[in-house]
Design a protein around this motif. Structure first.
Motif, PDB file in Angstrom:
ATOM      1  N   LEU A  23       0.812  -1.220   0.000  1.00 49.37           N
ATOM      2  CA  LEU A  23       0.000   0.000   0.000  1.00 49.37           C
ATOM      3  C   LEU A  23       0.843   1.266   0.000  1.00 49.37           C
ATOM      4  O   LEU A  23       0.349   2.337  -0.349  1.00 49.37           O
ATOM      5  N   ASN A  24       2.094   1.160   0.409  1.00 47.16           N
ATOM      6  CA  ASN A  24       2.966   2.324   0.577  1.00 47.16           C
ATOM      7  C   ASN A  24       4.350   2.013   0.014  1.00 47.16           C
ATOM      8  O   ASN A  24       5.288   1.706   0.739  1.00 47.16           O
ATOM      9  N   ALA A  25       4.476   2.093  -1.298  1.00 51.46           N
ATOM     10  CA  ALA A  25       5.722   1.728  -1.967  1.00 51.46           C
ATOM     11  C   ALA A  25       6.657   2.929  -2.059  1.00 51.46           C
ATOM     12  O   ALA A  25       6.263   4.002  -2.501  1.00 51.46           O
ATOM     13  N   VAL A  26       7.894   2.728  -1.638  1.00 49.63           N
ATOM     14  CA  VAL A  26       8.928   3.755  -1.770  1.00 49.63           C
ATOM     15  C   VAL A  26       9.582   3.573  -3.129  1.00 49.63           C
ATOM     16  O   VAL A  26      10.085   2.500  -3.443  1.00 49.63           O
ATOM     17  N   PHE A  27       9.570   4.629  -3.948  1.00 46.33           N
ATOM     18  CA  PHE A  27      10.209   4.513  -5.247  1.00 46.33           C
ATOM     19  C   PHE A  27      11.506   5.310  -5.350  1.00 46.33           C
ATOM     20  O   PHE A  27      12.255   5.163  -6.307  1.00 46.33           O
ATOM     21  N   ARG A  28      11.789   6.129  -4.334  1.00 47.18           N
ATOM     22  CA  ARG A  28      13.029   6.911  -4.371  1.00 47.18           C
ATOM     23  C   ARG A  28      13.334   7.430  -2.970  1.00 47.18           C
ATOM     24  O   ARG A  28      12.437   7.697  -2.184  1.00 47.18           O
ATOM     25  N   TRP A  29      14.618   7.591  -2.700  1.00 50.02           N
ATOM     26  CA  TRP A  29      15.078   8.234  -1.470  1.00 50.02           C
ATOM     27  C   TRP A  29      16.287   9.106  -1.812  1.00 50.02           C
ATOM     28  O   TRP A  29      17.013   8.830  -2.755  1.00 50.02           O
ATOM     29  N   ASP A  30      16.470  10.153  -1.047  1.00 50.16           N
ATOM     30  CA  ASP A  30      17.626  11.031  -1.216  1.00 50.16           C
ATOM     31  C   ASP A  30      18.128  11.450   0.160  1.00 50.16           C
ATOM     32  O   ASP A  30      17.350  11.946   0.982  1.00 50.16           O
ATOM     33  N   TRP A  31      19.411  11.238   0.396  1.00 50.29           N
ATOM     34  CA  TRP A  31      20.074  11.703   1.615  1.00 50.29           C
ATOM     35  C   TRP A  31      20.674  13.049   1.243  1.00 50.29           C
ATOM     36  O   TRP A  31      21.630  13.123   0.481  1.00 50.29           O
ATOM     37  N   ASN A  32      20.102  14.118   1.742  1.00 47.03           N
ATOM     38  CA  ASN A  32      20.502  15.471   1.344  1.00 47.03           C
ATOM     39  C   ASN A  32      21.382  16.119   2.411  1.00 47.03           C
ATOM     40  O   ASN A  32      20.923  16.405   3.511  1.00 47.03           O
ATOM     41  N   THR A  33      22.638  16.334   2.038  1.00 46.53           N
ATOM     42  CA  THR A  33      23.592  17.003   2.925  1.00 46.53           C
ATOM     43  C   THR A  33      23.881  18.380   2.337  1.00 46.53           C
ATOM     44  O   THR A  33      24.476  18.481   1.265  1.00 46.53           O
ATOM     45  N   PRO A  34      23.459  19.439   3.018  1.00 52.79           N
ATOM     46  CA  PRO A  34      23.679  20.787   2.483  1.00 52.79           C
ATOM     47  C   PRO A  34      25.163  21.126   2.384  1.00 52.79           C
ATOM     48  O   PRO A  34      25.961  20.719   3.226  1.00 52.79           O
ATOM     49  N   LEU A  72      16.683  13.079   5.176  1.00 55.46           N
ATOM     50  CA  LEU A  72      16.309  11.944   4.336  1.00 55.46           C
ATOM     51  C   LEU A  72      14.968  12.300   3.711  1.00 55.46           C
ATOM     52  O   LEU A  72      13.997  12.560   4.419  1.00 55.46           O
ATOM     53  N   LEU A  73      14.946  12.335   2.394  1.00 57.41           N
ATOM     54  CA  LEU A  73      13.733  12.624   1.632  1.00 57.41           C
ATOM     55  C   LEU A  73      13.285  11.307   1.010  1.00 57.41           C
ATOM     56  O   LEU A  73      14.080  10.639   0.339  1.00 57.41           O
ATOM     57  N   VAL A  74      12.053  10.920   1.275  1.00 58.29           N
ATOM     58  CA  VAL A  74      11.516   9.646   0.781  1.00 58.29           C
ATOM     59  C   VAL A  74      10.302   9.939  -0.085  1.00 58.29           C
ATOM     60  O   VAL A  74       9.418  10.706   0.309  1.00 58.29           O
ATOM     61  N   HIS A  75      10.267   9.319  -1.256  1.00 63.17           N
ATOM     62  CA  HIS A  75       9.151   9.492  -2.188  1.00 63.17           C
ATOM     63  C   HIS A  75       8.352   8.196  -2.245  1.00 63.17           C
ATOM     64  O   HIS A  75       8.914   7.109  -2.405  1.00 63.17           O
ATOM     65  N   ARG A 108       3.337  10.996  -2.724  1.00 62.07           N
ATOM     66  CA  ARG A 108       3.588  11.728  -1.492  1.00 62.07           C
ATOM     67  C   ARG A 108       5.077  11.666  -1.204  1.00 62.07           C
ATOM     68  O   ARG A 108       5.764  10.756  -1.626  1.00 62.07           O
ATOM     69  N   SER A 109       5.561  12.650  -0.462  1.00 62.12           N
ATOM     70  CA  SER A 109       6.946  12.604   0.008  1.00 62.12           C
ATOM     71  C   SER A 109       6.979  12.909   1.496  1.00 62.12           C
ATOM     72  O   SER A 109       6.082  13.556   2.039  1.00 62.12           O
ATOM     73  N   THR A 110       8.029  12.402   2.132  1.00 66.71           N
ATOM     74  CA  THR A 110       8.255  12.654   3.553  1.00 66.71           C
ATOM     75  C   THR A 110       9.710  13.057   3.722  1.00 66.71           C
ATOM     76  O   THR A 110      10.567  12.699   2.907  1.00 66.71           O
ATOM     77  N   GLU A 111       9.978  13.802   4.789  1.00 63.48           N
ATOM     78  CA  GLU A 111      11.340  14.292   5.017  1.00 63.48           C
ATOM     79  C   GLU A 111      11.590  14.402   6.512  1.00 63.48           C
ATOM     80  O   GLU A 111      10.710  14.814   7.269  1.00 63.48           O
ATOM     81  N   CYS A 112      12.800  14.024   6.912  1.00 62.21           N
ATOM     82  CA  CYS A 112      13.172  14.153   8.318  1.00 62.21           C
ATOM     83  C   CYS A 112      14.677  14.392   8.421  1.00 62.21           C
ATOM     84  O   CYS A 112      15.440  13.947   7.570  1.00 62.21           O
ATOM     85  N   PRO A 113      15.104  15.100   9.462  1.00 58.01           N
ATOM     86  CA  PRO A 113      16.536  15.266   9.694  1.00 58.01           C
ATOM     87  C   PRO A 113      17.139  13.917  10.077  1.00 58.01           C
ATOM     88  O   PRO A 113      16.486  13.103  10.741  1.00 58.01           O
ATOM     89  N   VAL A 114      18.376  13.683   9.620  1.00 53.23           N
ATOM     90  CA  VAL A 114      19.064  12.439   9.935  1.00 53.23           C
ATOM     91  C   VAL A 114      20.515  12.715  10.304  1.00 53.23           C
ATOM     92  O   VAL A 114      21.057  13.775   9.988  1.00 53.23           O
ATOM     93  N   THR A 115      21.103  11.724  10.964  1.00 52.23           N
ATOM     94  CA  THR A 115      22.516  11.795  11.334  1.00 52.23           C
ATOM     95  C   THR A 115      23.199  10.507  10.882  1.00 52.23           C
ATOM     96  O   THR A 115      22.525   9.524  10.538  1.00 52.23           O
ATOM     97  N   GLU A 116      24.513  10.503  10.922  1.00 49.52           N
ATOM     98  CA  GLU A 116      25.253   9.282  10.594  1.00 49.52           C
ATOM     99  C   GLU A 116      24.842   8.135  11.506  1.00 49.52           C
ATOM    100  O   GLU A 116      24.812   6.981  11.080  1.00 49.52           O
ATOM    101  N   ALA A 117      24.520   8.452  12.767  1.00 46.53           N
ATOM    102  CA  ALA A 117      24.111   7.405  13.718  1.00 46.53           C
ATOM    103  C   ALA A 117      22.799   6.741  13.305  1.00 46.53           C
ATOM    104  O   ALA A 117      22.549   5.587  13.668  1.00 46.53           O
ATOM    105  N   ASP A 118      21.969   7.442  12.546  1.00 49.88           N
ATOM    106  CA  ASP A 118      20.699   6.876  12.074  1.00 49.88           C
ATOM    107  C   ASP A 118      20.891   5.916  10.899  1.00 49.88           C
ATOM    108  O   ASP A 118      19.994   5.135  10.575  1.00 49.88           O
ATOM    109  N   GLU A 119      22.043   5.992  10.245  1.00 47.72           N
ATOM    110  CA  GLU A 119      22.209   5.273   8.978  1.00 47.72           C
ATOM    111  C   GLU A 119      21.955   3.773   9.052  1.00 47.72           C
ATOM    112  O   GLU A 119      21.291   3.234   8.164  1.00 47.72           O
TER     113      GLU A 119
END
Length: 137
Positions: free
Chosen positions: A46-57, A83-86, A96-107
């Protein structure tokens, strides 16, 4: 086999956040934990992820070399790494997309979760993947 950190992958092209046809389809969360609490265990069918992006400014994009610091009003504050998830919510055909702050410890947790999502998408394309791999060889 040692894999590269997720932050070192740069996917071709980009995917716009949200949904072009409907507002309110980009959701943000305060942390990976908050995101995972809401989205982590949802049904892949019901909730398929088709893309993710780890965005480091890049700090240079926010504070140019001639800037004396963030307190002088000339520089923008550097945003969090995210982490941006589509998603495709397949039953209702919602993008739909979702986004949350992440750290190396979350990897490690993120990698485990994304691997599950990748396995689901791979199962959809499986009839063609072996053929494509054979043709490429």
């Amino acid at each position: 086999m040692t894999s590269r950190p997720l932050s070192q992958y740069d996917h071709p092209y980009y995917c716009a956040e949200g949904n072009y046809f409907k507002n309110g389809q980009h959701l943000t969360y305060a942390s990976w934990t908050d995101f995972h609490t809401e989205w982590g265990d949802l049904d892949d069918d019901l909730n398929a992820v088709f893309r993710w992006d780890w965005n480091t400014p890049d700090p240079a994009d926010y504070c140019p070399p001639d800037c004396a610091g963030h307190d002088d009003g000339e520089c923008d504050e550097i945003p969090d790494t995210t982490l941006l998830v589509h998603w495709v919510l397949q039953r209702k055909a919602i993008l739909r997309s979702t986004e949350c702050p992440v750290t190396e410890a979350d990897e490690p947790a993120i990698r485990k979760w994304l691997t599950r999502k990748a396995s689901y998408v791979r199962s959809i394309w499986e009839p063609l993947l072996n053929t494509a791999e054979q043709q490429a060889a």
